[in-house]
Structure formats: structure tokens, C-alpha cells
Design a protein around this motif. Structure first.
Motif, PDB file in Angstrom:
ATOM      1  N   HIS A 246      -3.288   9.667   1.493  1.00 39.87           N
ATOM      2  CA  HIS A 246      -2.466   8.590   2.051  1.00 39.87           C
ATOM      3  C   HIS A 246      -1.524   9.106   3.135  1.00 39.87           C
ATOM      4  CE1 HIS A 246      -4.014   6.229  -1.352  1.00 39.87           C
ATOM      5  NE2 HIS A 246      -3.756   5.179  -0.577  1.00 39.87           N
TER       6      HIS A 246
ATOM      7  N   HIS B 297       0.825  -1.205   0.000  1.00 46.22           N
ATOM      8  CA  HIS B 297       0.000   0.000   0.000  1.00 46.22           C
ATOM      9  C   HIS B 297       0.868   1.268   0.000  1.00 46.22           C
ATOM     10  CE1 HIS B 297      -4.044   1.741   1.625  1.00 46.22           C
ATOM     11  NE2 HIS B 297      -3.612   2.379   0.565  1.00 46.22           N
TER      12      HIS B 297
ATOM     13  N   TRP C 141     -13.070   6.640   0.009  1.00 46.86           N
ATOM     14  CA  TRP C 141     -12.652   6.959   1.376  1.00 46.86           C
ATOM     15  C   TRP C 141     -13.821   7.461   2.204  1.00 46.86           C
ATOM     16  CZ3 TRP C 141      -7.257   7.438   2.866  1.00 46.86           C
ATOM     17  CH2 TRP C 141      -6.369   7.155   1.832  1.00 46.86           C
TER      18      TRP C 141
ATOM     19  N   ASP D 120      -9.186   4.602   4.135  1.00 44.75           N
ATOM     20  CA  ASP D 120      -9.078   4.132   2.751  1.00 44.75           C
ATOM     21  C   ASP D 120      -9.843   2.819   2.627  1.00 44.75           C
ATOM     22  OD1 ASP D 120      -8.225   3.168   0.275  1.00 44.75           O
ATOM     23  OD2 ASP D 120      -6.116   3.699   0.605  1.00 44.75           O
TER      24      ASP D 120
ATOM     25  N   HIS E 243      -7.272  -2.362  -2.449  1.00 46.22           N
ATOM     26  CA  HIS E 243      -5.845  -2.590  -2.124  1.00 46.22           C
ATOM     27  C   HIS E 243      -5.568  -2.396  -0.627  1.00 46.22           C
ATOM     28  CE1 HIS E 243      -5.059   1.882  -3.350  1.00 46.22           C
ATOM     29  NE2 HIS E 243      -5.053   1.827  -2.040  1.00 46.22           N
TER      30      HIS E 243
HETATM   31 MN    MN Z   1      -4.853   3.440  -0.826  1.00 50.21          MN
END
Ligand code: MN
Length: 201
Positions: A76, A28, A127, A165, A169
Motif C-alpha cells: 500500500h 482504503h 495485486w 491493488d 475495497h
Molecule cells: Mn488495498
């Protein structure tokens, strides 16, 4: 313009286990997050190059790419900061942020339910955010925001206090298709100290 940069995580790759595995965290951060940083820099370079040469540019396309990648990078960066090991002693909401949550949402349980539902119900990749809007009324307002991809649904002027998130993934290797379980477990590794710091600022 200065380049966007991938910072190291504020903890070790194993530190969010068992809720997020080392394998997922490495992929990630080192692959997915890095790709957004690189994508942002590439788009920015295209703009700078065209500017330098006074050349034409497909603004619609390049700005769309830039928005997606810059928002991905910033989300992120924030996501890594608002998490901490379940042994860190930082995982209980307290103080001013807890007061504000209780006031805005009626109770901690109600907030948790609304935030979890927001994350669960993201269609595809996206998100859930807790944001603060200081211009909203006398004391400002806490809001829950649902984002598609990285940038669709964002409100201007909202400071991000907490984000989660829910792209595949983020959880698929650990939880398969059970996004709800990932969200439930994620509450154990929220860094409430950081959330409160962001709220006070
Ligand atoms: Mn992500």
C-alpha cells in the motif's frame, strides 16, 4: 523493534478523482491500510513478548499473519507513491523506464495489455506488480508478477516498480463489479516519474 507506521498520502484525498473517489481513498488508506499496519505491529509484539519471556509461540500462525500484514503495508505504501493526480504532468511513461519496457515487452501497448490482464485475472483479492530483478542477466529483467492476497506469489529479490491493488475495497464503491473499467481508468493516474525513479535506483 521499531513500529510500523501509517504515513499520510502524498496528495489530497480528492486528487485522484474522478478515477478513484475521495470516499474510496479515505476508506482504503485510513481503514484498510491502517488495519495492515496495526496487524503487523500486533504480530510483531507477540513475537517480542514471547522472546522476552522465552515463551513458546505458534510460529506458523504468527509468521503467516506477520507476512500478510507487512506485505500489505509495504504494497500500500508503494501503491500510494506510484499514483499521482491526472493533472500532475507525471502520468506519461518516458525516459529509461519506457525504453526498458519497450525492450522487454516489445512495445508499450503489449506491456499495458499484459499488466492489465494480470490485474484482471487475479482470482479473488490480490495485486499486479511490475518488478525489476537486477541479478537476472546482464541488464537485469523487468517482470510482471501476480500476487494473491498480499504475499502469495511474490518472488524474492525483486524490486517493486509499480503495483496495482485489485482487492474489491480498491474499486467496488466506484466501479461495482467492473474491475476491468477500474484498471483501464487507473492508467490515467499512474505516477511514471516515481516509477522511473524506482527503476533508476
Ligand atoms: Mn488495498
Amino acid at each position: 523493534m521499531e513500529k510500523y507506521k501509517l504515513n499520510d498520502l502524498p496528495y489530497g484525498y480528492k486528487d485522484l478523482e474522478p478515477y478513484i473517489s475521495e470516499e474510496v481513498l479515505r476508506l482504503h488508506h485510513d481503514k484498510h491500510h491502517k488495519a495492515y499496519v496495526d496487524g503487523a505491529n500486533t504480530a510483531q509484539e507477540k513475537i517480542e513478548e514471547a522472546r522476552k519471556n522465552n515463551a513458546d509461540l505458534d510460529f506458523k500462525s504468527v509468521l503467516k499473519t506477520l507476512s500478510f500484514n507487512v506485505a500489505g503495508h509495504i504494497l500500500h505504501e508503494t501503491f500510494w507513491k506510484v499514483m499521482a493526480s491526472a493533472n500532475s504532468g507525471k502520468n506519461k511513461p518516458a525516459g529509461k523506464i519506457l525504453e526498458a519496457i519497450n525492450k522487454e515487452f516489445g512495445s508499450w501497448e503489449r506491456f499495458k495489455k499484459e499488466f492489465s490482464e494480470t490485474a484482471k485475472s487475479v482470482e479473488g483479492s490480490g495485486w499486479a506488480l511490475l518488478t525489476y530483478h537486477k541479478e537476472h542477466g546482464e541488464n537485469g529483467a523487468l517482470n510482471i508478477v501476480q500476487i494473491e492476497k498480499h504475499n502469495v506469489g511474490l518472488y524474492p529479490e525483486q524490486k517493486i516498480l509499480l503495483c496495482l491493488d485489485v482487492w474489491e475495497h480498491a474499486y467496488y464503491l466506484d466501479y461495482k463489479n467492473d474491475r476491468a473499467k477500474f484498471i483501464e481508468n487507473w492508467w490515467n493516474i499512474v505516477n511514471w516519474e516515481e516509477v522511473e525513479k524506482r527503476f533508476k535506483n
